[in-house]
Structure formats: C-alpha cells, structure tokens
Design an enzyme around this catalytic site. Structure first.
Site, mmCIF file in Angstrom:
data_model
loop_
_atom_site.group_PDB
_atom_site.id
_atom_site.type_symbol
_atom_site.label_atom_id
_atom_site.label_comp_id
_atom_site.label_asym_id
_atom_site.label_seq_id
_atom_site.Cartn_x
_atom_site.Cartn_y
_atom_site.Cartn_z
ATOM 1 N N LYS A 112 4.484 -0.162 10.801
ATOM 2 C CA LYS A 112 3.164 0.218 11.311
ATOM 3 C C LYS A 112 2.326 -0.998 11.649
ATOM 4 O O LYS A 112 1.550 -0.983 12.599
ATOM 5 C CB LYS A 112 2.416 1.084 10.283
ATOM 6 C CG LYS A 112 2.914 2.519 10.221
ATOM 7 C CD LYS A 112 1.894 3.388 9.499
ATOM 8 C CE LYS A 112 2.388 4.801 9.286
ATOM 9 N NZ LYS A 112 1.459 5.609 8.500
ATOM 10 N N LYS A 195 13.031 8.730 14.033
ATOM 11 C CA LYS A 195 12.657 10.006 13.419
ATOM 12 C C LYS A 195 11.590 10.695 14.284
ATOM 13 O O LYS A 195 10.831 10.022 14.985
ATOM 14 C CB LYS A 195 12.157 9.796 11.981
ATOM 15 C CG LYS A 195 10.804 9.166 11.879
ATOM 16 C CD LYS A 195 10.152 9.399 10.523
ATOM 17 C CE LYS A 195 8.736 8.861 10.610
ATOM 18 N NZ LYS A 195 7.856 9.123 9.538
ATOM 19 N N LYS A 198 4.775 12.553 14.492
ATOM 20 C CA LYS A 198 3.589 13.091 15.148
ATOM 21 C C LYS A 198 2.749 12.000 15.785
ATOM 22 O O LYS A 198 1.901 12.281 16.617
ATOM 23 C CB LYS A 198 2.748 13.888 14.158
ATOM 24 C CG LYS A 198 2.403 13.164 12.874
ATOM 25 C CD LYS A 198 1.738 14.162 11.946
ATOM 26 C CE LYS A 198 1.605 13.693 10.537
ATOM 27 N NZ LYS A 198 1.305 14.759 9.620
#
Ligand code: AMP
Ligand code: TRP
Length: 330
Positions: A112, A195, A198
């Site tokens: 991230k 993966k 969202k």
C-alpha cells in the site's frame, strides 16, 4: 464456554464477492456455533484518504450488508469500531509494545505504501489497531481471508509478548482462513495473479455485492480465461478458470469435481453463462434485504445496541492492562 469470534471489514464504496466468499459467508456460518462480534472498521479506513460523505455512507452500508448477507443481529453483535473508543486506546498501549522492525515487514504496508502517494503514520500502525480490535475481546477465533494471515501472526506475537512480560492478559487468537479452493483468496476477474480488491481502479476486476444483474453478467462474460477450453481446477495451469470455479462452487454448493464433471463436454461459454446466473441468484436476496435495511433508523438501532453490548465486554480487559502498565485508575 462458547468460543468467541471476532472479525472486521473496512467500509468502502463496495463490498466484493471476494469479501463475501472469503470472510462474510463464514461469519454467517459461525454465528450458529460461537459468540460472534463483527465490526465495521471505520478507523482502519482512515489510514488512506477518504471522502467524508462517502465514508459515512459506506460505514452504514457495510453494516447493512452484514445483515443482508445473513448475520442475525439477535445472534451476533454488529458495531462500528469508532463508536467504542477502547479500540483506539488499546491500540496506543499495544503500539508501545510493538516494534518498528516488525511493522516494517508487513507486506500489506509495503504494497500500500508503494501504491499511495501519501503514506500516513496510521497506515504503518494499522496492524496494531487490528490487534487491538481482536485482543480487546479475548477472541478465540478470527475468520478472515488469506491476505490477513500476516496481520494475525503479528497479533499473536504481540499478545504472547505482553503475556510473557505482564502475566496472562490477552487470549492468543487462532486464525480461521479458508483454503484457496474454498474462497480464502478470490482473484481478480481481469488478472488472476492479483486478489480481487475493492480498491482496484478497474470495476471489471471485481463483482460488488450490489452490482445489478446485467452488470454481473457483463463482468463475468468479459472475465479472462486461460488457454485451452476445458473446465478443470488447476491453480498453476488454469488460474483464471480455477478462480471462476471456486466462485461457482461456493455460490452453488457443487464441489469442484462436480463442476468439472458437469462441464466436461462444454466450453467456457456455457460455463460462464451458468456462472453468471448462479451469482445473480446468490446476490438477489442479499440486494433485496439490503434495500429494506435502507429504511431510516433501522441499521442505526442495530449499531447502537451492538455498541452497548461490546463496551461491556471490552472494559475489563482494557482496565486490567492499564493496571498492569501502571496507569492510575480513572
Ligand atoms: P477488507 O475489505 O480489506 O476489510 O477485507 C474484509 C475481509 O474480506 C477480510 O477478512 C479479507 O481477508 C477478506 N477478503 C478481502 N478480499 C478478499 C479476496 N479477494 N478473497 C478472499 N477474501 C478476501
Ligand atoms: N485488516 C482487515 C482487512 O483489511 C480488517 C480488520 C480490521 C480486521 N480489524 C480486524 C479483520 C480484526 C479481523 C479482525 O481485511
């Protein structure tokens, strides 16, 4: 005594079928076997920039989706993380018992922080807040998807460290993570090496629990497949089809072998067509319950009751740890 289960989901504009199959579906199952606490972790969402209005709506919608997916607020407790200040307080106390080195090794932080321009201190200490969520309730079991494995390992290490130093304080929780073939890691529809997420910029890569039927059909039709035309479960050779098969299996109740058998004479076209209808059928009742829960005040009442229940469970653990640290009673 019944085992206690705790898990959390971040509020964001969408909850994907990956969240559902990897985690929320198991929440629904576990509520019949254990004392369950499910949390909308709004403080975790703040670790990356959020639009305040969207966060507000997403928090309520995530709680609505918990109930719409089958979590019964009479059986399990649903609440919002920031409504119980003990989470943030325990998080600080745990941070002072966690190490820079171990947090720096977290792969989700590395991913991230590489992607985001702004890297907040909160993004770095995020896994400690997650540990606080779990340890505050002396949870036995934490149902999550595969991507949370490392965070749970950290939680266990922090709990053990504190128990060794201060005497038994926190229950060391066990992870509950499905195998990949059982939904532990649902992959992107556009890239089976990633993966389903969202936060992806490409909405074609995921199915949201609130996608209308025709959009679901379109996304499944355009999902990538592998070379060859046979429907076979093989994570290495056929990652895209294997992923679609897992979704098929979990939504229909058919085993992977039964699906292979059913489609042994047909190609991807028929398989995808059927899969789309099965996903639509799975999500339809969830969507109609969700709409009912949008009636003003309904979810707010459930969340208020949840907050009151969990506050009582959290208080003795936090007080005990405060005492052990030498903080004066309040
Ligand atoms: P998050 O949306 O990151 O808060 O995730 C909520 C829950 O869904 C966590 O238990 C995750 O591990 C799980 N989850 C998220 N994405 C996936 C996925 N693609 N496959 C399986 N589980 C997932
Ligand atoms: N970090 C988790 C995720 O992104 C969400 C989460 C926060 C959580 N606190 C938790 C999951 C406690 C389980 C238990 O998916």
């Amino acid at each position: 005594m019944a085992k206690r289960v705790f898990s959390g989901v971040q509020p964001s504009g969408v909850i994907t079928i990956g969240n559902y199959l990897g985690a929320i579906k198991n929440f629904v199952k576990l509520q019949h076997e254990a004392e369950c606490i499910f949390c909308v972790v709004d403080l975790h969402a703040l670790t990356v920039p959020q639009d305040p209005k969207e966060l507000y709506e997403a928090t309520l919608n995530t709680a609505r989706l918990f109930v719409a997916c089958g979590i019964d607020p009479q059986k399990a407790t649903i609440f919002v993380q920031s409504h119980v200040p003990a989470h943030a307080e325990l998080s600080w106390l745990l941070e002072c018992n966690s190490y820079f080195g171990e947090l720096r090794r977290m792969t989700q932080f590395k991913d991230k922080s590489a992607k985001n321009e702004v890297v907040t201190a909160g993004l770095f200490t995020y896994p400690v807040l997650m540990a606080a969520d779990i340890l505050l309730y002396q949870a036995d079991l934490v149902p999550v998807g595969d991507d949370q494995k490392q965070h749970l390992e950290l939680t266990r290490n922090i709990a053990e460290r504190i128990n060794n130093r201060f005497g038994q304080t926190f229950k060391v929780p066990e992870p509950y993570i499905p195998e990949r073939s059982a939904g532990g890691r649902i992959m992107s529809l556009t890239n089976p090496d990633e993966k389903m997420s969202k936060s992806s910029d490409d909405p074609k890569s995921y199915i949201s629990l609130l996608d209308p039927p025709d959009l679901i059909r379109k996304k499944i039709r355009s999902a990538v497949t592998d070379s060859g035309r046979e429907i076979r479960y093989d994570e290495e050779e056929k990652p895209a089809v294997s992923n679609l098969m897992v979704i098929y299996s979990l939504c229909s109740g058919l085993s992977l072998e039964e699906i292979e058998d059913k489609y042994k004479d047909s190609g991807y076209g028929q398989f995808k067509k059927d899969l789309a209808e099965i996903v639509v059928e799975t999500l339809e009742p969830i969507q109609s319950r969700f709409n009912e829960l949008c009636e003003p005040g309904k979810i707010e009442k459930i969340l208020r009751e949840g907050k009151e229940r969990v506050e009582k469970i959290a208080a003795p653990t936090l007080d005990d740890f405060r005492n052990k640290l030498g903080l004066v009673e309040r």
